[in-house]
Design a protein around this motif. Structure first.
Motif, PDB file in Angstrom:
ATOM      1  N   LEU A 258      32.656  25.818  32.429  1.00  0.00           N
ATOM      2  CA  LEU A 258      33.890  26.549  32.578  1.00  0.00           C
ATOM      3  C   LEU A 258      35.365  26.222  32.163  1.00  0.00           C
ATOM      4  CD1 LEU A 258      32.016  24.456  35.641  1.00  0.00           C
ATOM      5  CD2 LEU A 258      32.964  27.078  35.668  1.00  0.00           C
ATOM      6  N   ASP A 263      35.321  34.776  31.942  1.00  0.00           N
ATOM      7  CA  ASP A 263      35.631  36.430  32.660  1.00  0.00           C
ATOM      8  C   ASP A 263      34.026  36.406  33.861  1.00  0.00           C
ATOM      9  OD1 ASP A 263      37.774  37.546  32.072  1.00  0.00           O
ATOM     10  OD2 ASP A 263      37.026  37.506  30.339  1.00  0.00           O
ATOM     11  N   ARG A 264      32.883  35.993  33.206  1.00  0.00           N
ATOM     12  CA  ARG A 264      31.186  35.668  33.647  1.00  0.00           C
ATOM     13  C   ARG A 264      30.407  34.842  33.659  1.00  0.00           C
ATOM     14  NH1 ARG A 264      30.131  40.498  37.274  1.00  0.00           N
ATOM     15  NH2 ARG A 264      31.322  42.538  36.638  1.00  0.00           N
ATOM     16  N   HIS A 286      35.611  32.163  40.326  1.00  0.00           N
ATOM     17  CA  HIS A 286      34.793  33.171  39.289  1.00  0.00           C
ATOM     18  C   HIS A 286      33.456  34.246  39.327  1.00  0.00           C
ATOM     19  CE1 HIS A 286      36.169  29.443  37.446  1.00  0.00           C
ATOM     20  NE2 HIS A 286      35.821  29.648  36.127  1.00  0.00           N
ATOM     21  N   GLY A 289      29.391  36.087  39.045  1.00  0.00           N
ATOM     22  CA  GLY A 289      28.587  35.576  37.687  1.00  0.00           C
ATOM     23  C   GLY A 289      27.194  35.773  38.226  1.00  0.00           C
TER      24      GLY A 289
END
Length: 388
Positions: A258, A263-264, A286, A289
């Motif tokens: 984190l 971005d993913r 986020h 995910g």
């Protein structure tokens, strides 16, 4: 090749063992030259083909997988399973089948399991009778010794995918269209199913569809995901050493990921307390995910996540509150036990009921050639305009 095998068969097991012991005492690698020197020291005369064959046998026994080496190298093999010295099975994509490979005794299976465990930096003995580890090259090792394994030493080797598949290679047209739309809309999702249903393989194919400008942070117990993407950062968990220290858990890695501008955020397999940090992360902007989860059906996903998160300290109400806002979809896979074929069986959306608890509502079911729409299909289309 035939002459080499014949030559190897001419070498008595006692001679091969003598060469093995001689090389083990010196700590030398079993190269053809050193095998030839050891054979001369044992007053044995063989031609070049025989020496090469014996060298391969010794290398497999000393640093490879012994009698299993040829099975691991065979095209299409995903799993090699040893149920004692006289039962060796493989799965090559068409289901399990028994092979003709055997070991002289259970002691030989035990020695192989212990050597592979040691190569992975793990301990396997009477005091620690089972091990789960990753070998060089990404092979997953699991072994259990007697008396925990009631009849004989059991050894399981799972090979990583040899190459990355495209989505169309794995999934037929309508399902592939839906999965592409889910990726394009950046929905948060879990791929679920039982063991061997192809969850990791499908997730790799879907991640390959992410736009090149996205940064993928992969958090895994064992590095298995292989997306075709230009910007991938991998974090891999580490078990404690022999003294029981130095371990790094998936939960530790999710927290680190984190801070690395993902971005993913991708968790290769959600199986423990890391679910708390994953849900929290997906609730804080986020998008997109994803991960995999063992579950028998898509309907089992909310209670499965509830059990994991409650064990990590969340209340049931808090779990469902986070779950309803964190995850959008469940993609469930099944595997036909008779044919070994794998398929996407359904796509469900997670929906919070008036009771406050989350359920999985079917949007598309793929049990027939024509997809069957479910009650959640209008909502899925609203999120994913690319679905016709």
């Amino acid at each position: 090749m035939a002459s080499e095998l014949v030559g190897a068969s001419k070498a008595a097991p006692e001679l091969v063992e003598a060469v093995r012991v001689r090389l083990a005492k010196t700590g030398e690698e079993a190269t053809p030259a050193r095998v030839a020197a050891a054979l001369r020291a044992e007053r044995a005369m063989f031609g070049d083909a025989e020496v090469l064959a014996i060298a391969r046998t010794l290398r497999a026994d000393l640093i490879g997988a012994g009698p299993l080496e040829a099975l691991l190298a065979a095209p299409g093999v995903t799993d090699v399973l040893v149920n004692g010295p006289h039962e060796v099975w493989v799965d090559d994509g068409t289901g399990l089948r028994r092979t003709t490979v055997t070991f002289p005794s259970d002691d030989d299976v035990r020695r192989l399991a212990q050597r592979l465990a040691a190569a992975a930096g793990r301990r396997l003995d009477d005091a620690s009778p089972y091990v789960d580890a990753r070998l060089a090259g990404g092979v997953r090792l699991h072994a259990v010794l007697p008396p925990i394994a009631a009849e004989a030493t059991c050894l399981s080797l799972r090979l990583p995918p040899r190459h990355s598949f495209t989505l169309e290679e794995l999934v037929p047209g309508p399902a592939a269209t839906a999965l592409r739309a889910i990726m394009s809309a950046r929905l948060a999702f879990l791929i679920t199913g039982g063991t061997g249903t192809g969850k990791t393989t499908l997730l790799s194919a879907m991640l390959s569809l992410a736009t090149p400008g996205e940064r993928l942070l992969l958090v895994e117990d064992s590095a298995e995901l292989r997306p075709r993407h230009p910007h991938v950062v991998r974090l891999e968990a580490r078990p404690p050493n022999l003294e029981g220290v130095g371990g790094v858990t998936l939960r530790d890695l999710v927290r680190q990921a984190l801070r690395m501008r993902p971005d993913r955020l991708v968790v290769g397999e959600v199986r423990g307390s890391e679910v708390v940090d994953l849900l929290a992360a997906l609730n804080t902007g986020h998008e997109g995910g994803c991960g995999t989860l063992h579950a028998n059906t898509a309907a089992d996903v909310p209670p499965r996540l509830e059990a994991l998160a409650c064990a990590a300290g969340l209340t049931r109400e808090a779990v469902h509150s986070q779950l309803s806002a964190a995850l959008d979809a469940v993609i469930h896979l099944t595997r036909n036990p008779r044919t070994g074929t794998r398929q996407v069986s359904e796509i469900c959306l997670l929906h919070r009921t008036p009771t406050g608890y989350v359920t999985a509502t079917p949007a598309l079911t793929f049990t027939t050639p024509t997809p069957t729409p479910g009650p959640a299909l209008p909502t899925l289309k609203a999120h994913c305009p690319d679905i016709p």
